[in-house]
Design an enzyme around this catalytic site. Structure first.
Site, short mmCIF file in Angstrom:
data_model
loop_
_atom_site.label_atom_id
_atom_site.label_comp_id
_atom_site.label_asym_id
_atom_site.label_seq_id
_atom_site.Cartn_x
_atom_site.Cartn_y
_atom_site.Cartn_z
N GLY B 13 39.80 34.07 50.01
CA GLY B 13 38.71 34.54 49.14
C GLY B 13 38.73 33.80 47.81
N THR B 139 44.65 34.75 43.71
CA THR B 139 44.13 35.87 44.48
C THR B 139 43.73 37.01 43.55
OG1 THR B 139 44.57 37.63 46.06
CG2 THR B 139 46.48 36.75 44.93
N VAL B 140 42.54 37.54 43.77
CA VAL B 140 42.11 38.70 42.98
C VAL B 140 42.97 39.92 43.32
CG1 VAL B 140 39.72 37.93 42.73
CG2 VAL B 140 40.32 39.42 44.65
N ASP B 141 43.66 39.88 44.46
CA ASP B 141 44.44 41.05 44.87
C ASP B 141 45.73 41.24 44.06
OD1 ASP B 141 42.58 41.63 46.81
OD2 ASP B 141 43.57 40.43 48.34
N MET B 187 37.35 46.50 44.78
CA MET B 187 38.11 45.82 45.82
C MET B 187 39.59 46.20 45.77
SD MET B 187 36.40 42.03 45.90
CE MET B 187 35.04 41.70 47.03
N GLY B 188 40.29 45.83 46.82
CA GLY B 188 41.72 46.08 46.91
C GLY B 188 42.04 46.92 48.14
N TYR B 294 31.07 41.41 45.87
CA TYR B 294 31.37 40.05 45.40
C TYR B 294 31.07 39.85 43.92
CZ TYR B 294 31.89 38.27 50.23
OH TYR B 294 32.30 38.01 51.52
N LEU B 295 30.18 40.67 43.37
CA LEU B 295 29.87 40.50 41.95
C LEU B 295 31.14 40.54 41.10
CD1 LEU B 295 27.01 40.96 43.01
CD2 LEU B 295 26.57 42.49 41.09
N ARG B 297 34.24 39.65 41.81
CA ARG B 297 35.18 38.53 41.86
C ARG B 297 34.52 37.19 41.53
NH1 ARG B 297 36.57 37.58 48.35
NH2 ARG B 297 34.87 36.11 48.65
#
Lengths: 420, 420
Positions: B13, B139-141, B187-188, B294-295, B297
């Site tokens: 991602g 990673t955004v996670d 997210m997450g 998605y906005l 990230r």
């Protein structure tokens, strides 16, 4: 110093810049040495005599309002009935105005509020307390008559256009092996102004959004699916902007037609998931969808400078009109030139604005029903121009302000709003 | 000038700042006169010999990458199998590296990519083409081991915190007569890092968000509803941040449990509407919900400066490590001080990062399970600090760049990725 006080009230759904109008009202009135009261939670506070004393708010807080989203004094969705139907309510309002020496009433809202403002201006004289009423425009829906645009709209428009551009770059990066269809649902139950603004993200042929679904165009499932498929085959992915007000040929909202939750209730507020599942079921494409909801109308961090400036300008003009003796008017935005974009503020009679609705012109929707025309772009583009970011603190968040909101002492008996 | 070329690939991602890393890689390599190729759509492009020649991209375009979201060269979700399972794939990669004189491979991704990078570094020598492999974190996670944080996360964290603050001001304005419960889904799927970041919006007691629903805490319907009710009664409204990964006591995702659409499919990707309908059914409150998807990230317009700086720093360090002879390492972010916040970049062995997962510490979730602790705040706050806005054009949109993406001439026969 003029005698009397000015009452300001916010009405209906709030916006990212309605507080800029409030700041303008208070700052302009202060400069003229006119004290401003603000109704708590809109017209409900005026009826209940819940009046916030803005003279007790610091200059710094009022200045910070200019960059703070939401409605600082509270707002409400409550429309006064006609004078014939509920005369007592109008009498109560005038009583409150009399008790607090309120000579000017500024009502910051949309079509309904313009109507209410007009009625109040008519009844005041009749009840022996002439009051000058000025409507002040505000609505993300951009549907007020006469004015070229409505403060609040430009910032939502910018948010939607930027979000479409950003999320589409994300989808494009991954589309070879992942999500192929991205749907973003935007506000606008009755008109496609906000959906149209999503079209500004596209600057060159093939750019997203590839399809805009307007409430003005009946949803045609087969045609929609064919367009999604051909876009994915050509571009690799497909970004869809869908208005929450999208309807099928029978006139039913798509968000309400078909989907029921575990409790058997119709699922509200989600045309995007309905479309996404349709795409998945019929075309087999992996999808994602976004529903920014209130985020779009409160995103002060991404406000349009044009919009923020106009929101301030109408507030300033409203006070100037009031003090100059105008009554039953609204400061409206008049566009004098597209390129370069130029505008000015002029007074317009509330009677020409009350209860009317400005529709998205047919000439703004492209012939295939899925895009915007050059005329739409010419109209919309200046409205999202310029940035006006809030100040951020050391903590990384915008420095938004909360007011003290001290109420002035009541002078009248309590009042119960009967139809609430 | 060092001999050979450097290959850069994006994986998994994408984020708002992964292109800042790409810009750093290319700019640092250019300064050292090392040509950079970039795999088109990640490792898939490396296998297919679809290699973008970055030397043909202008200096201005590469500089603009630093402020452009998405993955400029394309990314993919594709994990190479083990060497034992699919040796041919590794051999193909090495063949491509040999054919294009690739001496350094920089793989920009998360846990899986660190694992792939490690394997490639091992097989190169064995196959007679020693290749130095550097993992680059992204990673955004925020779940990579060893590194203090992951580039991409700070910007999502900032987006979520700012959005919670803004939308809550909106809800607060209207709550006396309208929406009382607002739910934002973030997210997450496996860890509550992003949900926790929503907690940064609250700076004083009573501030939103009032409830955070973590994937780490099993959803307790009765307790949740009681908390929503008591918050509405006390504060007037209730803002809820819900992780998409929220599960019930049986371990099932709430987003999948219960809701079926008109086609009889389970409705995916919507824990927010499930919660909203629960609130409506049991408490009768008017609700709104948002699902930015998605906005969140891709919101480069609201990137954290800390995050953008770190994304650039890891890209720069990765090239420096490569040219200095490092192999099978990743530049990680080391926090040397919370207040003032200080950090540095150091190499860490990929073996310590591959396939591990950093969980949200138990001590970051408040005892009642609905908020974040002071320790969480101390960790998170510096990550959203600072702004780094893109340049905007006259048209009111950020000046995001699209690269030319010219492929270098193939030297090998075509290759089919069998398990795709």
């Amino acid at each position: 110093m003029a005698e009397g006080k000015l009452l300001y009230a916010q009405s209906g759904g709030v916006t990212a810049v309605i507080n800029a109008t409030a700041a303008a009202v208070i700052e302009t009135a202060r400069a003229a040495k006119v004290p401003v009261l603000a109704a708590r939670n809109g017209i409900i506070g005026a009826l209940r005599e819940e009046l916030i004393d803005t003279t007790r708010e610091s200059r710094a807080r009022i200045a910070a309002l200019r960059h703070t989203p939401g409605g600082a004094f509270g707002s409400c969705r409550y429309k006064l009935k006609s004078i014939a139907q509920n005369r007592a309510q109008y009498e109560r309002l005038i009583e409150v105005f009399k008790a607090h020496d309120i000579r000017w009433f500024l009502y910051n809202g949309g079509n309904d509020s313009a109507d209410t403002a007009l009625k109040i201006s008519q009844i005041g004289r009749e009840l022996g307390h002439p009051i000058q009423v000025i409507g002040v425009p505000k609505t993300v829906d951009n549907d007020l008559a006469v004015t070229d645009t409505c403060p609040g709209f430009g910032s939502v428009a910018k948010y939607v256009a930027v979000s479409v551009a950003e999320a589409s770059l994300d989808v494009e990066s991954m589309c070879a092996s992942s999500t192929k269809v991205f749907i973003i649902e935007v506000m606008g139950r009755h008109a496609g102004w906000i959906a149209a603004a999503g079209g500004l993200a596209a600057r060159e042929a093939g750019d997203p959004p590839h399809l805009i679904l307007f409430p003005e165009v009946a949803f045609d499932e087969a045609k929609f699916l064919a367009r999604v498929r051909s876009t994915v085959e050509k571009v690799g992915y497909c970004t869809v902007v869908a208005s929450e007000g999208l309807r099928n040929a029978a006139g039913e909202f798509l968000a309400e037609a078909g989907t029921r939750d575990a409790f058997g209730h119709t699922q509200l507020g989600g045309v995007a998931p309905v479309l996404a599942q349709l795409v998945k079921a019929r075309l087999g494409y992996k999808y994602h969808w976004a529903l920014p909801d209130y985020l779009q109308r409160s995103a002060r961090h991404l406000a349009s400078k044009t919009d923020a400036d106009q929101a301030y300008a109408v507030g300033k003009a409203a006070v100037e009109y009031a003090l100059a003796g105008h009554n039953a008017v609204m400061p409206v935005i008049v566009r004098t030139s597209d390129a370069p974009y130029r505008w000015k503020i002029e007074p317009a009679p509330l009677a020409k604005i009350a209860n009317r609705e400005k529709k998205l012109p047919k000439g703004f929707i492209s012939r295939d029903g899925y895009g915007i025309t050059a005329a739409a772009r010419r109209y919309l583009e200046p409205l999202i121009r310029g940035e006006d970011p809030p100040r951020y603190g050391r903590h990384g968040l915008p420095e938004y302000v909360r007011l003290e909101r001290n109420l002035v002492r009541r002078k009248l008996p309590a009042y119960v709003i009967e139809d609430r």
